[in-house]
Design a protein around this motif. Sequence first.
Motif, PDB file in Angstrom:
ATOM      1  N   SER A  54      31.007  33.913  33.251  1.00 41.83           N
ATOM      2  CA  SER A  54      31.779  34.925  33.832  1.00 41.83           C
ATOM      3  C   SER A  54      31.076  35.723  34.633  1.00 41.83           C
ATOM      4  O   SER A  54      31.449  36.211  35.817  1.00 41.83           O
ATOM      5  N   LYS A 112      31.582  36.478  38.833  1.00 40.75           N
ATOM      6  CA  LYS A 112      31.915  37.787  39.170  1.00 40.75           C
ATOM      7  C   LYS A 112      30.802  38.210  40.115  1.00 40.75           C
ATOM      8  O   LYS A 112      31.222  38.986  40.970  1.00 40.75           O
ATOM      9  N   SER A 135      37.963  39.823  41.568  1.00 41.98           N
ATOM     10  CA  SER A 135      36.869  40.385  40.360  1.00 41.98           C
ATOM     11  C   SER A 135      37.811  41.267  39.502  1.00 41.98           C
ATOM     12  O   SER A 135      37.606  40.937  38.335  1.00 41.98           O
ATOM     13  N   THR A 136      38.527  42.206  40.141  1.00 42.96           N
ATOM     14  CA  THR A 136      39.213  43.044  39.173  1.00 42.96           C
ATOM     15  C   THR A 136      40.253  42.473  38.293  1.00 42.96           C
ATOM     16  O   THR A 136      40.503  42.431  37.511  1.00 42.96           O
ATOM     17  N   SER A 193      40.496  39.597  37.376  1.00 40.19           N
ATOM     18  CA  SER A 193      39.731  38.850  36.272  1.00 40.19           C
ATOM     19  C   SER A 193      39.839  39.424  34.986  1.00 40.19           C
ATOM     20  O   SER A 193      39.765  38.897  33.813  1.00 40.19           O
ATOM     21  N   GLN A 194      39.564  40.901  35.345  1.00 41.88           N
ATOM     22  CA  GLN A 194      39.447  41.812  33.906  1.00 41.88           C
ATOM     23  C   GLN A 194      40.732  41.950  33.369  1.00 41.88           C
ATOM     24  O   GLN A 194      40.852  41.892  32.118  1.00 41.88           O
ATOM     25  N   SER A 226      38.904  34.574  31.420  1.00 48.18           N
ATOM     26  CA  SER A 226      38.514  35.281  32.572  1.00 48.18           C
ATOM     27  C   SER A 226      37.560  34.403  33.586  1.00 48.18           C
ATOM     28  O   SER A 226      37.720  34.256  34.833  1.00 48.18           O
ATOM     29  N   MET A 281      38.523  32.806  37.404  1.00 57.66           N
ATOM     30  CA  MET A 281      37.590  32.974  38.475  1.00 57.66           C
ATOM     31  C   MET A 281      37.141  31.735  39.081  1.00 57.66           C
ATOM     32  O   MET A 281      37.025  31.620  40.402  1.00 57.66           O
ATOM     33  N   ASN A 290      31.021  48.937  41.716  1.00 57.83           N
ATOM     34  CA  ASN A 290      30.709  47.476  42.112  1.00 57.83           C
ATOM     35  C   ASN A 290      31.142  47.254  43.384  1.00 57.83           C
ATOM     36  O   ASN A 290      30.537  46.444  44.195  1.00 57.83           O
TER      37      ASN A 290
END
Length: 440
Positions: A130, A134, A146-147, A149-150, A191, A195, A288
Motif C-alpha cells: 500500500s 500511495k 490517495s486520501t 484509500s484511507q 486500501s 489503489m 503530503n
Amino acid sequence: MKKTIFISTCTLILLSVIAKAASFFVRILLARGMSTEAMSLYSLVSPTMLILITIAQMGIPAAISKVMAQNDRYQKPLFSALLFTIVTTVATVVLFAVFIPFLSTLLFHDAAIDQILYAILPLIPLVALSGLCKGYLLGKRHHLLSTSSQIIEEAARIAFLLFTFQRVHTFDPYQMAALAMFSISIGEFASAVYMMLCMHLSFSSLKAFPHAVPTLKKEHYDQVLQISIPMTSSRFIGSFTSFLEPLLMLALIKESMHAAMIEAYGIINGYLLPLLTMPSFLTITLSNMLLPAFTYRLYRHDAQNAKKLCVMILGTCLLIGSGCAIICFLFPSQLLQLFYHQSLGAKTLKHLAIPFILYALQPPLTSLLHALSCSRQAMWDTILGSLLRLFCVCFLSPFFQADVLSIGLCAGMCLTTLLHAIRLFGRFLHHEQGSFLPKA
C-alpha cells in the motif's frame, strides 16, 4: 483554473475529515470493545509494529513521490524501488517470525504476548504494498485517490471490528489485543486493492518488471535511496524510541509498580494521543500535498511561489492545531467521557494540550526539509528529540513514575519540532538567486 484548484482543495480536505473521523471511530470501537488491560497490551506492542512498518517501507513511498515530481523519466527508479521493497519485506517477515519467542519472553517478560506479535506478520507485506501504491499516486499528484484509500482502509477495519466484537465475548485480553492488531491488516489489504484498481495496472506493465530488473543500474537505486534512507533513519529513530520507552520504564521502577505503569502507558497511547493528535489528519494531508508541489516549484526555480505555498500551509496547520489544543485544554473530562465513556487521564490531557500545538507543525516541516534535501539534518533533529525523551524516561522514572511518560513525550516532540523550524527559517534567510536549495 483557480476555481478548479479551490474545489480540489476543498474536496481533499473533506475526504481527509471523513478519513480521520473513520480512524477516530476505530479508536472508539477499540476503547469500548476492549478492556483497559487489552488496550494497554495493544498499546505496548504497537511500537514494535511501527518499527517493522518503517523497515518494510524504508521511506520508499515518499522517495517515489519526490523522484516522480522532479523529472519525467521515473520508470527505472520506480522499478528499483519495487525490487528493494520486495527484498526488505521478505527479510523483515522471516527475521521477525524467528525472533517472536525471544521478544515475548526476554523483552516483554510475558510469553502470552507472542500471539499479539504473530498478528503483525500479515501486516508487513500489505503495508509495503500500500505504501508503494500511495507513493505512486502522490507522485502523479492524485491526492484525492490517495486520501480516498484511507477511507477505504478505515471502513474495512470498522466492518471487521464490528463483525468480530459481536462474536468474541469469551476472548481474554491477549486475544482481544491480537484481534485489534490483525484488523490493521484487513484495512491495509482493502486500501491496497482499491489503489491498484485506481492505478489501472495492465498485465503488460507487470510483466515488464522482471525484464527490467537486469537493466537497472546503480544510479537508479541511488535516486531512490538518497531520499529514502535519511527519511527511514528519522522514522526508525522515532519508532525505536517508542519501542524502548516502555521497556526502560519497566526496567527502572519497582516490580510492584509495573501494573500501574502499563495502565498509564495504555491510557496515554490508547486514549489521550488520539485526541491530542487529531489535527494530524489535515496536517499530514497538507504535508503530503506539499512535498510534490513544493518540489515541483523548487526545481523549476519558482522560489517565490514555493515560499508562499510553504507559509500558507504552515499557518493553516498552526491554526488547526491551536483550535484542537484549546478544546482539549478546556474540556478534557467531557471529551474522554464523550468518546470513551470514561474520564481516566483527564488531568494529563489538559497538561499536554497546549504543548501539542507544535505537533501540528511537524508533518509539514518534515516534508519541507526533505524537499530542500535536508533529510540528514531532519534525521538529527529526530535523534535529539528521541534522546531527550529517553533521557526523561531513564532518569526521571523513579521520581515522577507514571507522569514521566507525558514529560518525555512532550519534551521530545517540542525539541524536534523547534529544531525543524529553526533549520527551515535559516534556509529562508540564506537563499540566493531566487532559490533556497543547498549548494552542490
